[in-house]
Design a protein around this motif. Structure first.
Motif, short mmCIF file in Angstrom:
data_model
loop_
_atom_site.label_atom_id
_atom_site.label_comp_id
_atom_site.label_asym_id
_atom_site.label_seq_id
_atom_site.Cartn_x
_atom_site.Cartn_y
_atom_site.Cartn_z
N ARG A 234 34.35 91.04 15.58
CA ARG A 234 36.30 90.96 15.46
C ARG A 234 36.79 91.43 17.21
O ARG A 234 37.89 90.40 17.51
CB ARG A 234 36.30 91.32 14.66
N LYS A 235 36.06 92.98 16.97
CA LYS A 235 36.98 93.67 18.05
C LYS A 235 36.44 92.17 19.70
O LYS A 235 37.43 92.34 20.77
CB LYS A 235 36.70 94.49 17.98
N LEU A 236 35.38 92.01 19.29
CA LEU A 236 35.13 90.71 20.91
C LEU A 236 35.55 89.70 20.95
O LEU A 236 35.45 88.93 21.93
CB LEU A 236 33.52 91.43 20.79
N GLY A 237 36.55 89.02 19.67
CA GLY A 237 36.79 88.19 20.17
C GLY A 237 36.70 87.12 19.26
O GLY A 237 37.14 86.00 18.98
N ALA A 238 35.55 86.75 17.81
CA ALA A 238 35.61 86.08 17.03
C ALA A 238 36.58 86.12 16.53
O ALA A 238 37.66 86.63 15.79
CB ALA A 238 34.66 86.86 16.30
N THR A 239 37.35 84.39 15.82
CA THR A 239 38.21 84.09 15.34
C THR A 239 38.40 84.38 14.08
O THR A 239 39.13 84.78 13.01
CB THR A 239 39.26 83.27 15.44
N HIS A 240 36.60 84.46 13.04
CA HIS A 240 36.82 84.59 11.87
C HIS A 240 34.88 84.92 11.40
O HIS A 240 34.25 84.65 12.86
CB HIS A 240 36.20 82.89 10.98
N THR A 241 35.14 85.97 10.72
CA THR A 241 33.28 86.06 10.52
C THR A 241 33.10 85.50 8.68
O THR A 241 33.99 85.96 7.83
CB THR A 241 33.88 87.71 10.41
N VAL A 242 31.58 85.54 8.92
CA VAL A 242 31.23 85.29 7.38
C VAL A 242 29.79 86.30 6.84
O VAL A 242 29.14 86.56 8.03
CB VAL A 242 30.47 84.40 7.62
N ASN A 243 30.29 86.52 6.15
CA ASN A 243 28.88 87.49 5.61
C ASN A 243 28.22 86.61 4.50
O ASN A 243 28.27 86.65 3.67
CB ASN A 243 29.46 89.21 4.82
N VAL A 244 26.87 86.53 5.22
CA VAL A 244 26.06 85.42 3.96
C VAL A 244 25.29 86.46 3.50
O VAL A 244 25.10 85.84 2.07
CB VAL A 244 24.99 85.66 5.77
N ARG A 245 25.94 87.52 3.00
CA ARG A 245 25.40 88.48 1.73
C ARG A 245 26.05 87.77 0.34
O ARG A 245 26.14 87.76 -0.34
CB ARG A 245 25.37 89.35 1.77
N GLU A 246 27.62 87.33 0.79
CA GLU A 246 28.69 87.31 0.22
C GLU A 246 29.12 85.60 -0.43
O GLU A 246 30.14 85.36 -0.68
CB GLU A 246 30.01 87.93 0.43
N ALA A 247 28.40 84.34 0.81
CA ALA A 247 29.16 83.65 1.47
C ALA A 247 28.09 82.32 1.41
O ALA A 247 26.76 82.76 2.12
CB ALA A 247 30.45 82.96 2.03
N ASP A 248 27.97 81.31 0.53
CA ASP A 248 27.00 80.17 1.39
C ASP A 248 27.05 79.87 3.09
O ASP A 248 28.03 79.74 2.85
CB ASP A 248 27.17 78.81 0.28
N THR A 249 26.48 80.08 4.17
CA THR A 249 26.91 80.66 5.08
C THR A 249 27.64 78.47 5.91
O THR A 249 28.26 78.85 6.51
CB THR A 249 25.71 80.54 6.20
N VAL A 250 26.54 77.90 5.89
CA VAL A 250 27.12 76.71 5.72
C VAL A 250 28.46 76.61 5.12
O VAL A 250 29.07 75.51 6.00
CB VAL A 250 25.82 75.48 5.01
N GLU A 251 28.66 76.51 3.66
CA GLU A 251 30.14 75.89 3.13
C GLU A 251 31.17 76.53 4.25
O GLU A 251 31.71 76.57 3.89
CB GLU A 251 29.79 76.12 1.75
N ALA A 252 30.96 78.32 4.26
CA ALA A 252 31.55 78.72 4.58
C ALA A 252 32.20 78.31 5.75
O ALA A 252 32.63 78.33 6.16
CB ALA A 252 31.39 80.58 4.50
N VAL A 253 31.49 78.33 7.36
CA VAL A 253 31.78 77.61 8.16
C VAL A 253 32.47 76.39 8.40
O VAL A 253 33.44 76.07 8.84
CB VAL A 253 30.48 77.93 8.70
N ARG A 254 31.58 75.40 7.66
CA ARG A 254 32.34 73.81 7.13
C ARG A 254 34.11 74.85 6.90
O ARG A 254 34.58 73.36 6.61
CB ARG A 254 31.22 72.88 6.64
N ALA A 255 34.24 74.86 5.72
CA ALA A 255 35.56 75.46 5.32
C ALA A 255 35.84 76.33 6.33
O ALA A 255 37.45 75.26 6.82
CB ALA A 255 35.63 76.58 4.21
N ILE A 256 35.86 76.09 7.76
CA ILE A 256 36.94 76.44 8.40
C ILE A 256 36.18 75.78 9.39
O ILE A 256 37.77 74.83 9.82
CB ILE A 256 36.49 78.30 9.83
#
Length: 383
Positions: A234-256
Motif C-alpha cells: 500500500r505504501k508503494l502504491g497499491a490502491t487495493h490489497t487482498v489477503n488470500v487467506r481471508e477471501a477468494d482471490t478471484v472473486e475479490a479481484v473481480r469485485a474491485i
C-alpha cells in the motif's frame, strides 16, 4: 557537485587479490582469496560496495540452476554468484569512455553475445549463446563471476550511473525494479488507466506494484498472505490489497475491477494455484506475466486461456534496458524502493545474510550485503 554519480576520488588503487565467496557443493559457500579480474575491451572493473540477495541466489546455492558455468552446473567451479550489486568504477578496459573511474554505478545482470538472433532483437536475456563466454555472453552471478566479492567485471552496456542522492542500498534494488519493468514491457507496455493485479508480495511483486502505479495503472491490486507485506504494498502504491487467506482471490479481484476481470496480471508467486488464479482473474484479451519461478510442473487451465484469448508471457531477468527506465523512476522519487530493504550485513557475514533471506528471519525481504563500511553500519544499527 552535480548529480552525476561521480565520487570525489579521482582514481582508485586496485589490489591484485580480493575476498570472494565461492560456491562449493550444494548449500556450501566458502570465503576465499581470488585474483582481481582485469577488464577487457568494452569492460569495466567495479569495486563492489553493496549487493542485494535475490531469491534466485538461494536457488543457485541449493539447486545449481539457473546458473551454468562453461555448460555445466556451477558447483565446485570456484564460481562467485550474486547479481544485484552496485559499486564504484575502479578501472576501464580498452575502448571504454562512457563512464569514469570513481563513478558510482549499478548494473544489469545480462550482457548478451550481441550476434545471435535474440540479441539483435534486443532480447539479450534470451541470448542463444547463453553461458558461452567465448561468444561474448555474460550473465554475472549466473554464467560468469558475480557480486559476492570485492570486485567484478561488467560489460559497459550493463552499466547504469547512480545519482549522488541515492544510497548504496537503494541502488542495489534497481535490478529488482527493472525485472518488474521488463514484465510490463513484455506485456506490451502499460497504458495509464488499465487495471493491474500483482500476485505475491515478494521483492519483485512489491516493486511491480510501485512500477505499475508509477506508470499510471489503476486500480493496482496486490494479493498475498502476509499483512505486513500488503502494508508495504500500500505504501508503494497499491490502491487495493487482498489477503488470500481471508477471501477468494478471484472473486475479490473481480469485485474491485468488475466481472470482466483485470487487464494485466503479474504473477510472482510461481505456484500452480496462483497461476490458475491469475488466469481466471484476467479479462478476455488480457495479459498475464509469469514472473515467479515454479519448481515443478503445473496443471494450468489452458482451455480457459484459449477460449478467452488470454496472453501468457514468461520473462527472464531484466531485459530491454528495463533497469535504465526503472532507475529513472527511482531517481525521480516516483516510489521509495528502500521500503523493501529490511536487513544489512557485512561481506564476511554472508552466510548469516543468506539465512535471513532464506528463512525470512524478522520478515526479511531484501537483505543487502555491504563490502565496504558494513561493520560500522551494523554496529550503529545494533546500538
Amino acid at each position: 557537485m552535480p548529480d552525476s554519480g561521480l565520487m570525489p576520488e579521482p582514481s582508485l588503487t586496485v589490489p591484485e587479490t580480493m575476498r570472494a565467496w565461492v560456491l562449493g557443493g550444494p548449500d556450501e559457500m566458502r570465503l576465499t582469496e581470488k585474483p582481481v579480474p582485469v577488464p577487457g575491451r568494452g569492460e569495466v572493473l567495479i569495486r563492489i560496495d553493496a549487493v542485494a540477495i535475490c531469491a534466485t541466489d538461494l536457488e543457485i546455492i541449493h539447486y545449481g540452476t539457473p546458473a551454468l558455468v562453461d555448460g555445466e552446473p556451477p558447483f565446485n567451479k570456484d564460481f562467485t554468484i550474486g547479481h544485484e550489486y552496485m559499486g564504484t568504477v575502479a578501472a576501464l578496459g580498452p575502448g571504454v569512455d562512457e563512464v569514469a573511474v570513481g563513478q558510482r554505478v549499478t548494473v544489469e545482470v545480462h550482457a548478451g553475445c550481441g550476434q545471435c538472433k535474440r540479441c539483435r532483437q534486443g532480447m539479450y536475456t534470451s541470448c542463444h549463446n547463453y553461458g558461452q563466454r567465448a561468444k561474448g555472453h555474460r550473465a554475472n552471478g549466473f554464467t560468469t563471476d558475480g557480486g559476492f566479492a570485492e570486485y567484478a567485471v561488467n560489460h559497459v552496456n550493463t552499466i547504469i550511473p547512480v545519482p549522488d542522492r541515492m544510497t548504496d542500498e537503494e541502488a542495489t534494488l534497481v535490478v529488482t525494479a527493472g525485472t518488474s519493468m521488463y514484465g510490463l514491457t513484455e506485456l506490451g507496455g502499460l497504458v495509464a488507466g488499465e487495471s493491474c493485479v500483482v500476485s505475491g508480495p515478494g521483492a519483485i511483486g512489491l516493486l511491480a506494484v510501485a512500477v505499475a502505479r508509477s506508470l499510471g495503472a489503476y486500480p493496482v491490486i496486490l494479493t498475498g498472505t502476509r499483512e505486513s507485506r500488503l502494508e508495504i504494498g500500500r505504501k508503494l502504491g497499491a490502491t487495493h490489497t487482498v489477503n488470500v487467506r481471508e477471501a477468494d482471490t478471484v472473486e475479490a479481484v473481480r469485485a474491485i475491477v468488475g466481472d470482466k476481470g483485470a487487464d494485466y496480471v503479474i504473477e510472482c508467486a510461481g505456484t500452480e494455484a496462483a497461476i490458475n488464479d491469475a488466469i481466471r482473474m484476467t479479462n478476455r484479451g488480457g495479459k498475464v506475466c509469469l514472473a515467479g519461478f515454479p519448481h515443478d510442473m503445473a496443471t494450468v487451465d489452458l482451455p480457459h486461456v484459449v477460449k478467452n484469448n488470454i496472453y501468457l508471457y514468461g520473462i527472464r531477468g531484466e531485459g530491454r534496458s528495463a533497469t535504465h527506465r526503472a532507475m529513472q523512476l527511482m531517481a525521480d522519487r516516483r516510489f521509495d524502493a528502500t521500503l523493501i530493504h529490511t536487513h544489512t550485513f557485512a561481506l564476511q557475514d554472508l552466510p548469516e545474510a543468506l539465512r535471513h533471506a532464506r528463512e525470512r528471519v524478522d520478515d526479511a525481504i531484501k537483505v543487502v550485503v555491504k563490502a565496504r563500511g558494513a561493520a560500522a553500519l551494523c554496529q550503529e544499527a545494533a546500538e
